[in-house]
Design an enzyme around this catalytic site. Structure first.
Site, mmCIF file in Angstrom:
data_model
loop_
_atom_site.group_PDB
_atom_site.id
_atom_site.type_symbol
_atom_site.label_atom_id
_atom_site.label_comp_id
_atom_site.label_asym_id
_atom_site.label_seq_id
_atom_site.Cartn_x
_atom_site.Cartn_y
_atom_site.Cartn_z
ATOM 1 N N ASN A 16 37.309 54.278 42.281
ATOM 2 C CA ASN A 16 37.425 52.996 42.982
ATOM 3 C C ASN A 16 38.850 52.467 43.023
ATOM 4 O OD1 ASN A 16 34.581 53.207 41.721
ATOM 5 N ND2 ASN A 16 34.320 51.671 43.328
ATOM 6 N N LYS A 20 41.186 51.901 46.381
ATOM 7 C CA LYS A 20 41.157 50.537 46.897
ATOM 8 C C LYS A 20 42.313 49.637 46.464
ATOM 9 C CE LYS A 20 36.084 50.352 47.080
ATOM 10 N NZ LYS A 20 34.887 49.640 46.582
ATOM 11 N N SER A 105 37.536 43.145 35.138
ATOM 12 C CA SER A 105 36.173 42.752 34.782
ATOM 13 C C SER A 105 35.747 43.431 33.478
ATOM 14 C CB SER A 105 35.229 43.057 35.943
ATOM 15 O OG SER A 105 33.986 42.425 35.777
ATOM 16 N N ASP A 182 35.907 33.085 42.111
ATOM 17 C CA ASP A 182 35.112 34.188 41.557
ATOM 18 C C ASP A 182 33.761 33.629 41.130
ATOM 19 O OD1 ASP A 182 34.019 36.187 39.853
ATOM 20 O OD2 ASP A 182 36.025 36.898 39.341
ATOM 21 N N HIS A 215 36.164 38.127 43.102
ATOM 22 C CA HIS A 215 36.135 39.203 42.102
ATOM 23 C C HIS A 215 36.426 40.574 42.711
ATOM 24 C CE1 HIS A 215 35.030 40.033 37.931
ATOM 25 N NE2 HIS A 215 34.302 41.066 38.313
#
Length: 237
Positions: A16, A20, A105, A182, A215
């Site tokens: 990811n 990204k 996160s 968020d 987020h």
């Protein structure tokens, strides 16, 4: 070459961030090697490992599970001990003794706790929207009760807000970016709890509340250059 570890969040794999974040240009400019491991073991086919998005596969929480069923969930040992040895054995150009760590996160949680438990191993730490006080949020309580059992004292060993209160001599500032829109901010992430704990032990924290950001990886890609430059400043000190 200095090493910067990236720890990803819930549901993510090793791909990811690579796809990204838009981090490659800043990494190249700073001459830093990025290492982006996976978020959990895969392919073990343990009953219940894929039943929910916030536990099991893709949700290793960067800890060493103590419950027998989840005994192979040892992401803490993997990041701290096993992975650097594999890198050193296969990539002689990497200096794993000169490394920093950051994440998003669940990965922000992992970066903070791993750094606070091993400040001698990492030059610096930063995080995007970390789960900063997991013993007091639903994500953390679900993961910790299953991986670690009912002893909440053991949970605190993987909670940055609890760990920082036991630390002394953390001289490097901790950088955190958090979007103020968020949806997980107030119930799951709790960065201000960590900020309060840092201040209580005179640890410098830079908590940047970013207006209008959520987020997502749009948030990460906007501020990723800042974080890479932040770490390069300590990796090349």
């Amino acid at each position: 070459m200095q090493v910067l570890y990236w720890l990803s969040g819930l549901t993510c794999s090793d791909e990811n961030f690579i796809m990204k974040s838009g981090a490659q240009r800043a990494l190249s400019n700073e001459g830093v090697a990025l290492v982006a491991p996976d978020t959990s073991p895969r392919g073990l086919n343990i009953e219940g490992e894929s039943e929910s998005w916030d536990f099991g596969v893709g949700a290793g929480f960067y800890l060493n599970a103590t419950q027998e069923k989840w005994k192979n969930w040892r992401m803490y040992d993997y990041i701290v001990d096993e992975l650097p040895k594999v890198l050193s054995a296969n990539f002689q150009q990497l200096d794993t003794s000169c490394a920093s760590i950051f994440g998003h996160s669940m990965g922000g949680h992992g970066a903070l706790t791993i750094y606070l438990k091993n400040p001698q191993r990492y030059k610096s730490v930063s995080a995007f929207a970390p789960i900063a006080n997991p013993v007091n949020c639903a994500w953390g309580q679900k993961a910790f009760s299953n991986y670690l059992g009912s002893d909440k004292g053991h949970w605190e060993e993987y909670d940055a807000t609890c760990l920082i209160k036991k630390c002394s001599g953390i001289s490097t500032p901790i950088l955190i970016d958090q979007g103020d829109e968020d949806k997980f901010l107030n119930d799951q992430l709790l960065p201000h709890k960590f900020e309060e704990a840092c201040k209580s032990v005179n640890t410098k924290i830079v908590l940047r509340m970013q207006p209008g950001y959520d987020h997502s990886y749009f948030f990460i890609s906007t501020f990723i250059d800042d974080h890479i430059k932040f770490h390069a400043g300590f990796l090349f000190k």
